[in-house]
Motif scaffolding. Structure first.
Motif, mmCIF file in Angstrom:
data_model
loop_
_atom_site.group_PDB
_atom_site.id
_atom_site.type_symbol
_atom_site.label_atom_id
_atom_site.label_comp_id
_atom_site.label_asym_id
_atom_site.label_seq_id
_atom_site.Cartn_x
_atom_site.Cartn_y
_atom_site.Cartn_z
ATOM 1 N N LYS A 235 0.831 -1.205 0.000
ATOM 2 C CA LYS A 235 0.000 0.000 0.000
ATOM 3 C C LYS A 235 0.869 1.258 0.000
ATOM 4 O O LYS A 235 0.486 2.281 -0.552
ATOM 5 C CB LYS A 235 -0.947 -0.006 1.200
ATOM 6 N N GLU A 236 2.071 1.144 0.591
ATOM 7 C CA GLU A 236 2.968 2.298 0.591
ATOM 8 C C GLU A 236 3.408 2.689 -0.820
ATOM 9 O O GLU A 236 3.724 3.842 -1.072
ATOM 10 C CB GLU A 236 4.189 2.023 1.483
ATOM 11 N N LEU A 237 3.409 1.707 -1.735
ATOM 12 C CA LEU A 237 3.772 2.017 -3.129
ATOM 13 C C LEU A 237 2.813 3.042 -3.729
ATOM 14 O O LEU A 237 3.180 3.803 -4.619
ATOM 15 C CB LEU A 237 3.762 0.753 -3.992
ATOM 16 N N ASN A 238 1.565 3.062 -3.243
ATOM 17 C CA ASN A 238 0.581 4.020 -3.760
ATOM 18 C C ASN A 238 1.024 5.461 -3.541
ATOM 19 O O ASN A 238 0.644 6.355 -4.277
ATOM 20 C CB ASN A 238 -0.776 3.823 -3.082
ATOM 21 N N TYR A 239 1.806 5.679 -2.465
ATOM 22 C CA TYR A 239 2.260 7.031 -2.134
ATOM 23 C C TYR A 239 3.553 7.389 -2.852
ATOM 24 O O TYR A 239 3.887 8.549 -2.993
ATOM 25 C CB TYR A 239 2.462 7.158 -0.612
ATOM 26 N N GLY A 240 4.294 6.354 -3.307
ATOM 27 C CA GLY A 240 5.590 6.591 -3.958
ATOM 28 C C GLY A 240 5.442 7.026 -5.409
ATOM 29 O O GLY A 240 4.337 7.175 -5.933
ATOM 30 N N LYS A 241 6.594 7.225 -6.070
ATOM 31 C CA LYS A 241 6.584 7.644 -7.473
ATOM 32 C C LYS A 241 6.231 6.467 -8.372
ATOM 33 O O LYS A 241 6.568 5.326 -8.065
ATOM 34 C CB LYS A 241 7.976 8.135 -7.860
ATOM 35 N N PHE A 242 5.595 6.743 -9.496
ATOM 36 C CA PHE A 242 5.418 5.709 -10.520
ATOM 37 C C PHE A 242 6.800 5.325 -11.063
ATOM 38 O O PHE A 242 7.706 6.169 -11.090
ATOM 39 C CB PHE A 242 4.591 6.262 -11.690
ATOM 40 N N PRO A 243 6.974 4.102 -11.561
ATOM 41 C CA PRO A 243 8.265 3.745 -12.155
ATOM 42 C C PRO A 243 8.388 4.257 -13.598
ATOM 43 O O PRO A 243 9.098 3.670 -14.406
ATOM 44 C CB PRO A 243 8.259 2.214 -12.098
ATOM 45 N N PHE A 244 7.656 5.302 -13.928
ATOM 46 C CA PHE A 244 7.723 5.929 -15.262
ATOM 47 C C PHE A 244 7.261 7.368 -15.072
ATOM 48 O O PHE A 244 6.733 7.716 -14.012
ATOM 49 C CB PHE A 244 6.808 5.206 -16.261
ATOM 50 N N ARG A 245 7.487 8.194 -16.097
ATOM 51 C CA ARG A 245 7.014 9.584 -15.991
ATOM 52 C C ARG A 245 5.596 9.682 -16.544
ATOM 53 O O ARG A 245 5.373 9.403 -17.723
ATOM 54 C CB ARG A 245 7.957 10.512 -16.749
ATOM 55 N N PRO A 246 4.623 10.089 -15.708
ATOM 56 C CA PRO A 246 3.232 10.161 -16.180
ATOM 57 C C PRO A 246 3.067 10.999 -17.450
ATOM 58 O O PRO A 246 2.259 10.668 -18.314
ATOM 59 C CB PRO A 246 2.490 10.800 -15.004
ATOM 60 N N ASP A 247 3.870 12.065 -17.592
ATOM 61 C CA ASP A 247 3.700 12.922 -18.776
ATOM 62 C C ASP A 247 4.244 12.271 -20.048
ATOM 63 O O ASP A 247 4.057 12.803 -21.142
ATOM 64 C CB ASP A 247 4.319 14.311 -18.548
ATOM 65 N N GLU A 248 4.914 11.121 -19.913
ATOM 66 C CA GLU A 248 5.405 10.421 -21.107
ATOM 67 C C GLU A 248 4.454 9.323 -21.586
ATOM 68 O O GLU A 248 4.729 8.656 -22.574
ATOM 69 C CB GLU A 248 6.775 9.787 -20.810
ATOM 70 N N ILE A 249 3.357 9.129 -20.852
ATOM 71 C CA ILE A 249 2.393 8.096 -21.262
ATOM 72 C C ILE A 249 1.438 8.699 -22.300
ATOM 73 O O ILE A 249 0.848 9.754 -22.074
ATOM 74 C CB ILE A 249 1.583 7.589 -20.040
ATOM 75 N N ASP A 250 1.292 8.003 -23.431
ATOM 76 C CA ASP A 250 0.428 8.540 -24.489
ATOM 77 C C ASP A 250 -1.042 8.216 -24.280
ATOM 78 O O ASP A 250 -1.909 9.002 -24.641
ATOM 79 C CB ASP A 250 0.880 7.991 -25.847
ATOM 80 N N ALA A 251 -1.327 7.024 -23.735
ATOM 81 C CA ALA A 251 -2.730 6.635 -23.541
ATOM 82 C C ALA A 251 -2.807 5.517 -22.508
ATOM 83 O O ALA A 251 -1.825 4.809 -22.264
ATOM 84 C CB ALA A 251 -3.331 6.150 -24.856
#
Ligand SMILES: [Zn+2]
Length: 532
Positions: free
Chosen positions: A42-58
């Motif tokens: 559940k702590e992972l929910n608070y951490g950073k994604f393992p990718f940059r959200p602004d680089e996701i196209d869809a």
């Protein structure tokens, strides 16, 4: 051209479905779910994604359950600006579930911060707020089943009915030019799969002739006896008649989406047939009332053999939206039925009703779903003589009953059959979203019979595979993992255990006084003794 998959969720023993597909021309996510279960996860929910959200196209979303959709508002908050493709049923359910998840997080964090302030610990901020969730809904775009869409250049996708939940889908994805001899690379993500004979849902469907299948394994180790609509309703009717004879209330703690609607459909059907006495069925949960409206609107996408819209509009059903309407139910004494959230009794209006009825021997509490460790529902199932609700001790005199005939998931043989029906499967099967035993059992069910054992993979969280090679090739991710592999594999008990000890310490410390601490320790001791 390269296509990689990263298992950012729903890997071995890990919940929270999320797969990242990376190609030279862009990035695509399938699902973006909230991690549930042990504290470490559940702590992972608070951490950073393992990718940059602004680089996701869809984002391609399989279904509305929070462990598949619950981090989409965090993605949007983090800078994601692309579309979220989902069926209309999924969009309508998410439009209530995500804001609800946001408000739950806000209230959990404000409770946590009160405790943290008292102990001089720093404040935490919610993963996202209700406002973030409402803002995220703007990105949703509807798709029809079995119709190609193009989420980004060089990629097309098609949704198939997964028979798990209103709007649920398995998603077929094609990467142009990335397969054998310049053909498309074809991939199928199962999402969650429903059982064959599920109330309200038709059987799951999907295409054949796939390079890779990514399949859930939640109940891969279960082999359930067959349940028909008739046999399930017979069991339910016997329970209802017993309560009616006792002349008290039937309390059904239920999950707001799908389980609640299944129960209403069964109860109304039994009343119409005269198999149980007619009585008011109170639906006492604002979220469940909204979800029921979504089911009515989408009745034509559900099992055509069941008149869903008519049954869900029955005059037996009384929706109590406001707190005053809910309180008015307390004035009733004779036989009546109350369906209220939450399904595990750990939150929601069901707790008020339990407080009023649990100590009376003419009431029945009917549990219809999985009860996680540590929840009030689990205490009741385990035979607790007394429980504490909103700080007050309540004796348990009501009958505690359970029905296991309602399930949203395929069992082991059904999962194995679904995979077998996708043949030929050329390059490999990834088994995901399951505990060790579920993965091992499902793997055994399909090994050699359906695909060679060497082509079955059970990836760990954050594993990355190159998919354009003849067989999937694991890449070195040793420095990019959020959790050590040992920690992931042992989540099911090691981390559970340490989280439990921490929780016990915290709870004992936070109790009002030494007397309350004594009561808490005796109850823990009793629960422990009940296990032996
Ligand atoms: Zn699900």
């Amino acid at each position: 051209m390269s296509v990689t998959i990263r298992f950012c969720g729903a890997a071995r023993t890990v919940t929270g479905s999320c797969y990242l597909f990376a190609m030279p021309r862009g990035r695509l996510l399938v699902d973006c779910g909230l991690f549930q279960g042990p504290k470490t996860l559940k702590e992972l929910n608070y951490g950073k994604f393992p990718f940059r959200p602004d680089e996701i196209d869809a984002v391609l979303l399989t279904h509305a359950h929070i462990d598949h959709s619950g981090l989409i508002p965090k993605l949007t908050r983090g800078g994601f600006r692309g579309p979220v493709w989902a069926t209309r049923g999924t969009i309508d359910l998410c439009s209530y579930l995500l804001p609800d998840a946001g408000s739950i997080q806000e209230s959990e964090v404000s409770m946590l911060n009160r405790r943290n302030a008292a102990r001089g610990r720093p404040e935490v901020t919610p993963i996202y707020t209700q406002r973030d969730a409402i803002a995220a809904l703007d990105a949703f775009r509807p798709v029809d089943y079995e119709t190609w869409i193009q989420p980004m250049a060089g990629v097309r996708a098609r949704y198939w009915n997964a028979g798990h939940l209103l709007g649920s889908a398995s998603i077929e994805i094609e990467f142009a030019g990335a397969g054998e001899r310049g053909k498309p690379l074809r991939l199928l993500v199962s999402g969650d799969l429903g059982p064959d004979a599920k109330l309200l849902q038709t059987d799951p469907e999907a295409p054949t002739g796939i390079d890779y299948v990514i399949c859930e394994s939640t109940y891969g180790d279960e082999d359930r006896p067959a349940v028909s609509n008739d046999s399930r309703r017979k069991t339910l009717a016997a329970e209802v008649r017993a309560v009616q004879e006792a002349g008290g209330a039937l309390l059904i703690p239920a999950f707001a989406v799908e389980r609640t609607q299944e129960l209403i459909v069964d109860l109304v059907d039994l009343m119409e047939r005269g198999a149980i006495p007619a009585a008011p069925i109170f639906l006492d949960s604002p979220l469940a009332i909204r979800a029921t409206n979504v089911f009515r609107q989408h009745a034509d996408s559900l099992d055509p053999d069941i008149p869903v819209e008519r049954l869900l509009s029955s005059p037996h059903l009384r929706c109590t939206e406001t707190v005053d309407e809910s309180k008015a139910i307390h004035k009733l004494s004779g036989f009546h039925i109350i369906i209220a959230a939450s399904g595990m009794c750990d939150a929601g209006r069901i707790r008020h009703h339990l407080k009023r009825w649990l100590w009376r021997d003419n009431a029945t509490v009917l549990l219809t779903g999985f009860q996680a460790q540590g929840t009030l529902g689990r205490f009741l199932i385990d035979g607790a003589q007394a429980v504490r609700i909103q700080g007050e001790p309540v004796k348990v005199k009501a009958r505690i009953r359970r029905i296991d005939d309602y399930s949203g998931h395929a069992d082991g043989p059904e999962l194995a059959r679904w995979i077998a029906a996708r043949r030929p499967i050329k390059r490999g099967v990834f088994l995901v979203h399951g505990e060790e035993t579920a993965l091992a059992d499902l793997s055994q069910r399909i090994a050699e019979r359906t695909v060679p054992a060497a082509k079955i993979f059970t990836p760990l969280l954050d594993d990355i595979y190159e998919l354009t090679t003849v067989a999937p090739t694991p890449l070195d991710v040793s420095r990019r993992r959020r959790l050590a592999p040992e920690a992931v594999v042992n989540l099911d008990w090691h981390n559970d255990m340490s989280a439990l000890i921490l929780d016990i310490n915290d709870a004992v410390e936070a109790a009002a006084d030494d007397r309350a601490r004594g009561v808490m320790i005796r109850r823990l001791r009793r629960a422990l003794e009940a296990e032996n």
